[in-house]
Design an enzyme around this catalytic site. Structure first.
Site, PDB file in Angstrom:
ATOM      1  N   GLY A  47       0.809  -1.215   0.000  1.00 13.67           N
ATOM      2  CA  GLY A  47       0.000   0.000   0.000  1.00 13.67           C
ATOM      3  C   GLY A  47       0.845   1.269   0.000  1.00 13.67           C
TER       4      GLY A  47
ATOM      5  CB  ILE B 184      -9.000  -5.140   1.215  1.00 13.46           C
ATOM      6  CG1 ILE B 184      -8.920  -4.611   2.651  1.00 13.46           C
ATOM      7  CG2 ILE B 184      -8.375  -6.516   1.081  1.00 13.46           C
ATOM      8  CD1 ILE B 184      -9.923  -5.266   3.573  1.00 13.46           C
ATOM      9  CG  ASP B 185      -8.009  -0.410   3.400  1.00 12.40           C
ATOM     10  OD1 ASP B 185      -8.966  -1.068   3.837  1.00 12.40           O
ATOM     11  OD2 ASP B 185      -6.907  -0.336   3.977  1.00 12.40           O
TER      12      ASP B 185
ATOM     13  CG  MET C  40     -11.125  -3.646   7.541  1.00 14.61           C
ATOM     14  SD  MET C  40      -9.688  -4.653   7.163  1.00 14.61           S
ATOM     15  CE  MET C  40      -9.412  -5.436   8.755  1.00 14.61           C
ATOM     16  N   GLY C  41     -11.509   0.205   5.658  1.00 15.30           N
ATOM     17  CA  GLY C  41     -11.503   1.316   4.703  1.00 15.30           C
ATOM     18  C   GLY C  41     -10.311   2.242   4.825  1.00 15.30           C
TER      19      GLY C  41
ATOM     20  CG  HIS D 262      -7.985  -8.730  10.633  1.00 15.60           C
ATOM     21  ND1 HIS D 262      -8.303  -7.974  11.738  1.00 15.60           N
ATOM     22  CD2 HIS D 262      -6.830  -8.236  10.141  1.00 15.60           C
ATOM     23  CE1 HIS D 262      -7.358  -7.069  11.916  1.00 15.60           C
ATOM     24  NE2 HIS D 262      -6.457  -7.199  10.964  1.00 15.60           N
TER      25      HIS D 262
HETATM   26  P1  ADP Z   1       0.784  -0.277   3.562  1.00 16.75           P
HETATM   27  O1  ADP Z   1       1.925  -0.476   2.626  1.00 16.75           O
HETATM   28  O2  ADP Z   1      -0.240  -1.358   3.458  1.00 16.75           O
HETATM   29  O3  ADP Z   1       0.237   1.141   3.496  1.00 16.75           O
HETATM   30  P2  ADP Z   1       2.197   0.446   6.022  1.00 16.75           P
HETATM   31  O4  ADP Z   1       1.752   1.867   6.003  1.00 16.75           O
HETATM   32  O5  ADP Z   1       2.228  -0.266   7.311  1.00 16.75           O
HETATM   33  O6  ADP Z   1       1.329  -0.487   5.046  1.00 16.75           O
HETATM   34  O7  ADP Z   1       3.654   0.417   5.379  1.00 16.75           O
HETATM   35  C1  ADP Z   1       4.327  -0.809   5.187  1.00 16.75           C
HETATM   36  C2  ADP Z   1       5.770  -0.640   5.517  1.00 16.75           C
HETATM   37  O8  ADP Z   1       6.373   0.305   4.629  1.00 16.75           O
HETATM   38  C3  ADP Z   1       6.073  -0.079   6.895  1.00 16.75           C
HETATM   39  O9  ADP Z   1       6.044  -1.051   7.892  1.00 16.75           O
HETATM   40  C4  ADP Z   1       7.475   0.454   6.701  1.00 16.75           C
HETATM   41  O10 ADP Z   1       8.404  -0.614   6.735  1.00 16.75           O
HETATM   42  C5  ADP Z   1       7.432   0.983   5.276  1.00 16.75           C
HETATM   43  N1  ADP Z   1       7.179   2.438   5.289  1.00 16.75           N
HETATM   44  C6  ADP Z   1       6.017   3.086   5.513  1.00 16.75           C
HETATM   45  N2  ADP Z   1       6.176   4.423   5.468  1.00 16.75           N
HETATM   46  C7  ADP Z   1       7.484   4.631   5.202  1.00 16.75           C
HETATM   47  C8  ADP Z   1       8.304   5.796   5.031  1.00 16.75           C
HETATM   48  N3  ADP Z   1       7.804   7.030   5.122  1.00 16.75           N
HETATM   49  N4  ADP Z   1       9.621   5.615   4.768  1.00 16.75           N
HETATM   50  C9  ADP Z   1      10.152   4.383   4.665  1.00 16.75           C
HETATM   51  N5  ADP Z   1       9.420   3.251   4.823  1.00 16.75           N
HETATM   52  C10 ADP Z   1       8.133   3.353   5.076  1.00 16.75           C
END
Ligand code: ADP
Length: 318
Positions: free
Chosen positions: A102, A126-127, A169-170, A249
């Site tokens: 994401g 899924i969001d 979720m969302g 979930h």
């Molecule tokens: P998603 O990818 O589903 O949005 P997360 O927001 O938890 O899920 O991000 C997944 C992973 O990406 C985090 O655990 C972290 O390792 C990495 N990440 C998120 N934001 C940053 C950032 N600003 N800089 C570097 N790595 C990041």
């Protein structure tokens, strides 16, 4: 380019496996070596990866979740940790990375790109909260799952003449609540994109009652209201018994829909092609076309909510 790697990061979503399979098999078909990194950026900084083969992605196309596992890695925001990840990739001769996840995952990839690692990102959540693309991987399956769950809740609540508040979720995006609510014949959908106050909901419930409609389904996108608090207030103010169900979930699980499998395959193949051409960026699907753009652009698009469809909920209810 001879060696690339693939990882899944952040929240899992159905279709990730179909995508991994396509990435691995397409890369091998093009003469590349491909490594599967375990547990997203966490596995990357621990050098936890294995060489993938045609067989290592056999029999996964129909499975939800991700065979590579996923994780949240807080340390990945620190410069020295990202430098370490780059060193690990360089030591292994890996020049490109397919990153499936994401918006947070995309931000992590941006940091690797700044340091010279080629990254092709694939939107998977899924969001549906990556607005440059009409669909993220897993959204269609989750929508179908929520519709199925609402159908089941409808059976029981019809029998008891109850109002149900079903929480989806969302993560700040109302698409899942909207698409599932519309498809499941919900009477009201509450999403972050449209302001809504409790008195309006009460009015609608009382009007429905006056029309001899004893059952109503309210689909609520998470975090817009506290679900239990909303139930309490609605029951008090309307005098109609309300119940809640939080789908949680379960929405993330299950075998991916044909749409998500095909999306994952097309995203995966395109990502490898772009890496082989030396292009960093994100794949997407917009207005019927597969697209490739920069992460910066992808993260700059802040809205893609379908207000016309939202209005239809009201038009078609009661
Ligand atoms: P998603 O990818 O589903 O949005 P997360 O927001 O938890 O899920 O991000 C997944 C992973 O990406 C985090 O655990 C972290 O390792 C990495 N990440 C998120 N934001 C940053 C950032 N600003 N800089 C570097 N790595 C990041």
């Amino acid at each position: 380019m001879r060696k690339i790697a693939v990882l899944t990061s952040g929240g899992d979503s159905p279709g990730m496996n179909s995508c991994i399979r396509a990435v691995v098999r397409y890369a091998i078909s093009q003469g590349l070596e491909i490594f599967g990194i375990k547990r997203g950026y966490q596995g990357l900084i621990e050098d936890d990866m294995e060489l993938m083969s045609i067989r290592s992605v056999g029999n996964i196309i129909q499975q939800g979740g991700t065979i590579l596992k996923t994780a949240r890695c807080k340390e990945f925001k620190q410069d020295e940790v990202i430098d370490k990840a780059v060193q690990i990739l360089r030591n292994r001769g890996i020049e490109g990375l397919v990153v499936i996840g994401g918006d947070g995952t995309f931000r992590g990839a941006e940091r690797l790109i700044e340091r010279g690692i080629l990254c092709a990102c694939i939107p998977a959540t899924i969001d549906n909260n990556l607005f440059y693309t009409d669909y993220t991987l897993g959204f269609d399956t989750a929508t179908n799952t929520v519709v199925d769950l609402i159908n089941k809740v409808r059976d029981t609540s019809l029998s008891h003449d109850r109002v149900f508040i079903a929480e989806t979720m969302g993560a700040g995006c109302g698409d899942l609540a909207l698409k599932a609510g519309l498809a499941a014949g919900a009477d009201m959908v509450i999403v972050p994109e449209v302001s809504c106050n409790v008195d309006d909901i009460v009015k609608k419930l009382l009007y429905a009652k006056s029309q001899n409609k004893k059952f109503s389904m309210i689909v609520l996108s998470e975090k817009v209201f506290d679900t239990n608090e909303l139930k309490k207030v609605l029951t008090e103010k309307s005098g109609i018994e309300c119940r809640t169900i939080v789908f949680g979930h379960i929405q993330r699980g299950g075998s991916p829909s044909a749409f998500d499998r095909n999306l994952g395959i097309n995203f995966g193949v395109r990502a490898v092609q772009e890496l082989m051409n030396g292009n960093c960026g994100v794949v997407g699907y917009k207005d019927g076309q597969y697209i490739y753009d920069t992460i910066e652009f992808a993260l700059s698009v802040k809205q893609n909510f379908n207000y016309e469809e939202y209005k239809l909920i009201e038009t078609l209810s009661i």
